[in-house]
Design a protein around this motif. Sequence first.
Motif, PDB file in Angstrom:
ATOM      1  N   MET A 122      21.327  70.790  14.591  1.00 46.02           N
ATOM      2  CA  MET A 122      20.434  71.439  15.506  1.00 46.02           C
ATOM      3  C   MET A 122      19.572  70.814  15.716  1.00 46.02           C
ATOM      4  SD  MET A 122      17.616  72.417  12.128  1.00 46.02           S
ATOM      5  CE  MET A 122      17.161  73.061  13.168  1.00 46.02           C
ATOM      6  N   ARG A 123      18.980  71.156  16.523  1.00 48.32           N
ATOM      7  CA  ARG A 123      18.065  70.421  17.360  1.00 48.32           C
ATOM      8  C   ARG A 123      16.787  71.277  16.901  1.00 48.32           C
ATOM      9  NH1 ARG A 123      21.062  72.606  21.964  1.00 48.32           N
ATOM     10  NH2 ARG A 123      22.465  71.234  22.844  1.00 48.32           N
ATOM     11  N   SER A 124      15.804  70.901  17.594  1.00 49.01           N
ATOM     12  CA  SER A 124      14.398  71.265  17.301  1.00 49.01           C
ATOM     13  C   SER A 124      13.686  72.431  17.377  1.00 49.01           C
ATOM     14  CB  SER A 124      13.576  70.496  17.670  1.00 49.01           C
ATOM     15  OG  SER A 124      13.756  70.317  18.780  1.00 49.01           O
ATOM     16  N   ASP A 125      15.207  72.880  18.371  1.00 47.28           N
ATOM     17  CA  ASP A 125      14.363  74.886  18.328  1.00 47.28           C
ATOM     18  C   ASP A 125      15.477  75.802  17.808  1.00 47.28           C
ATOM     19  OD1 ASP A 125      16.909  73.820  19.948  1.00 47.28           O
ATOM     20  OD2 ASP A 125      16.273  74.918  21.989  1.00 47.28           O
ATOM     21  N   GLY A 126      16.144  75.219  16.999  1.00 47.64           N
ATOM     22  CA  GLY A 126      16.746  75.926  15.730  1.00 47.64           C
ATOM     23  C   GLY A 126      18.149  75.801  17.294  1.00 47.64           C
ATOM     24  N   SER A 127      18.444  75.629  18.197  1.00 44.66           N
ATOM     25  CA  SER A 127      20.051  76.082  19.180  1.00 44.66           C
ATOM     26  C   SER A 127      21.091  75.245  18.361  1.00 44.66           C
ATOM     27  CB  SER A 127      19.876  75.810  19.792  1.00 44.66           C
ATOM     28  OG  SER A 127      19.460  74.115  20.869  1.00 44.66           O
ATOM     29  N   VAL A 128      22.137  75.033  18.098  1.00 48.65           N
ATOM     30  CA  VAL A 128      22.985  74.181  17.687  1.00 48.65           C
ATOM     31  C   VAL A 128      22.978  72.883  19.201  1.00 48.65           C
ATOM     32  CG1 VAL A 128      24.642  75.481  16.622  1.00 48.65           C
ATOM     33  CG2 VAL A 128      25.412  75.097  18.242  1.00 48.65           C
ATOM     34  N   VAL A 129      23.569  71.633  18.283  1.00 49.20           N
ATOM     35  CA  VAL A 129      23.856  71.275  19.171  1.00 49.20           C
ATOM     36  C   VAL A 129      25.351  71.164  19.918  1.00 49.20           C
ATOM     37  CG1 VAL A 129      22.383  69.202  17.668  1.00 49.20           C
ATOM     38  CG2 VAL A 129      25.282  69.342  17.611  1.00 49.20           C
ATOM     39  N   SER A 130      25.681  70.075  20.828  1.00 48.45           N
ATOM     40  CA  SER A 130      26.180  69.875  21.628  1.00 48.45           C
ATOM     41  C   SER A 130      28.146  69.897  20.708  1.00 48.45           C
ATOM     42  CB  SER A 130      27.039  68.640  22.805  1.00 48.45           C
ATOM     43  OG  SER A 130      26.418  67.982  22.664  1.00 48.45           O
ATOM     44  N   ALA A 131      28.927  70.581  21.594  1.00 52.90           N
ATOM     45  CA  ALA A 131      30.325  70.316  20.697  1.00 52.90           C
ATOM     46  C   ALA A 131      30.642  68.641  20.603  1.00 52.90           C
ATOM     47  CB  ALA A 131      31.403  70.389  21.507  1.00 52.90           C
ATOM     48  N   ASP A 132      30.131  67.474  21.520  1.00 46.58           N
ATOM     49  CA  ASP A 132      30.608  66.706  20.709  1.00 46.58           C
ATOM     50  C   ASP A 132      29.514  65.187  19.900  1.00 46.58           C
ATOM     51  OD1 ASP A 132      32.424  66.251  23.455  1.00 46.58           O
ATOM     52  OD2 ASP A 132      31.142  65.468  24.844  1.00 46.58           O
ATOM     53  N   ALA A 133      28.257  65.710  20.264  1.00 47.99           N
ATOM     54  CA  ALA A 133      27.411  65.436  18.813  1.00 47.99           C
ATOM     55  C   ALA A 133      27.515  66.479  17.794  1.00 47.99           C
ATOM     56  CB  ALA A 133      26.065  65.922  19.597  1.00 47.99           C
ATOM     57  N   ALA A 134      28.354  66.989  17.737  1.00 47.90           N
ATOM     58  CA  ALA A 134      28.425  67.652  16.295  1.00 47.90           C
ATOM     59  C   ALA A 134      29.879  67.656  15.936  1.00 47.90           C
ATOM     60  CB  ALA A 134      28.891  69.356  15.954  1.00 47.90           C
ATOM     61  N   ALA A 135      31.120  66.993  16.471  1.00 43.87           N
ATOM     62  CA  ALA A 135      31.910  66.756  16.561  1.00 43.87           C
ATOM     63  C   ALA A 135      32.581  65.646  15.263  1.00 43.87           C
ATOM     64  CB  ALA A 135      33.373  66.179  17.177  1.00 43.87           C
ATOM     65  N   PRO A 136      31.031  64.677  14.774  1.00 42.15           N
ATOM     66  CA  PRO A 136      31.954  63.689  13.799  1.00 42.15           C
ATOM     67  C   PRO A 136      31.105  64.283  12.990  1.00 42.15           C
ATOM     68  CG  PRO A 136      29.842  62.750  15.981  1.00 42.15           C
ATOM     69  CD  PRO A 136      30.797  64.009  16.367  1.00 42.15           C
ATOM     70  N   ILE A 137      29.830  64.860  12.714  1.00 45.17           N
ATOM     71  CA  ILE A 137      29.714  64.710  11.755  1.00 45.17           C
ATOM     72  C   ILE A 137      30.378  66.218  10.658  1.00 45.17           C
ATOM     73  CG2 ILE A 137      27.677  66.580  10.748  1.00 45.17           C
ATOM     74  CD1 ILE A 137      25.494  64.993  13.245  1.00 45.17           C
TER      75      ILE A 137
END
Length: 497
Positions: free
Chosen positions: A202-217
Amino acid sequence: MAQRILALEFAGDRVRAALAERSWNSLNLVGMYDKVRADDETDLGGALSRLVAETGRPDIVISAMPADRVAKRLLELPFKDARRLHQVVPFALEEHLPFPVDNGAVAFTRVGREADHTLVMAAMVRKTELKNHLDLLQKAGLDPKTVTLAPLALAAMFTRARNGAKPAAHLVVEGDESSTSVVLVDLAGAPRALRSILGGLMRSDGSVVSADAAAPILNSVRQTLLAQGGEIDQTEVILAGAAAAYPQVRGLLSDSLAMPVSDGSTFDYTGIFEGSVPNTGKYSSCVAMLLGELPSKPLNLINFRQGEFLFRGRIRGDLSPFYTSGILAAAILAAIIFHFGIGVYANLHRLSQVNAEIAAAAGPVLGRTDPANAKAQLKTGIAKMNHRLTLIGGNLTHSPLDTLVAVSQALPTRFPVEMADVQIDSNGLRVTGQADSFATVDQAKEALEDSGYFGSIEVAHAKAGSDPSKVDFRMDANFKGVTPGVARDNPANGRDE
């Protein structure tokens, strides 16, 4: 009086905390707090000070090291002895790390047993990181009793809480915008995997991160879940921390795992805390750490305050600092009572002999003709013996009471030495007991030498005790001006370490 317990967690530029009050049989959650570092502040010291000003000075502090700064491994060791575990765990952990543990603080907690084997979660943090953590807390006047690993406590809290469902394995995902932690707990409640990942879903505003940023997690979460093997269908995925407040983050995780994801707020915590427990949300880790101070069956937290970082502070309501003084006072009282009893017994025996001699002497001489004279003689003898009853300890050059008083005055208040046995004879004093280190034994010897009451003093025996943090010792001190007599039983020279 209730004790106030403050649990702290650092998350980026924020300090999160949960405050509870503990009585002898209950733990009440008082409140949860969130303080942000100001733009002109270089660290979180100011935010901590503002938090303490709002909550008041706590009696007990628990803090958590950032999970991404801690190396952790699940180890299975072929024995159960606690002393051996303390000796072996650092070396067993080092085999799984690409660097030595010499510069790190190692801690562990038992998480399960299988036959004669023990399952432990071992963790290591660099000493410099731990020192910086403690220095930051010290700026706000806080000295934590426990420095732990929050994700492990969080998983244990969900295992203890009731959610109205049958027992299940748990995959706990706790995260915010800066980091994500994943803990896998099996059906028996034992942690099987623990991972910490930089970055969040998530970002500080509560929205989800991009697919590239979320993939390794997401890949790391998926791999951790696969470690459960055949129990995947019985595994419940729980999202906790700040990310749990946003449905879109839960949706992203659910779609990636193709499994439903629940919120930790749906659990029932009434079996743990007294009264109502609000939705803990982003404070879940702080609330979980409070379980380490439950009045009954506290959670066994990993604690990095070991060795040179051992907690030596004072806790209000904790009587352990008075144990040494209490033991010493009890020893003095026991010695006084024993000495008094021996003196009374000896004098009563002498009095009986004198009475028998008076009766034997008065009968043949006085017979029945002069009872008044015989009575006066008996009264005189009894009076003399009663006077001698008041003379206790006169057969010794050095009174045991004076000797114990000299020892008490020589040792500083709250000196970390526990005396288990005190023996006094005509030559001197023998003390056996426990100290927190060999240096403390040497300090005790120097203190007795400086008292001027004793002559030669010898540490006849000192070695590590059954408790790894204690040293068993025996010290012989001869009275000043007294030539040592026959050697005492079982002499020992030197020090066993």
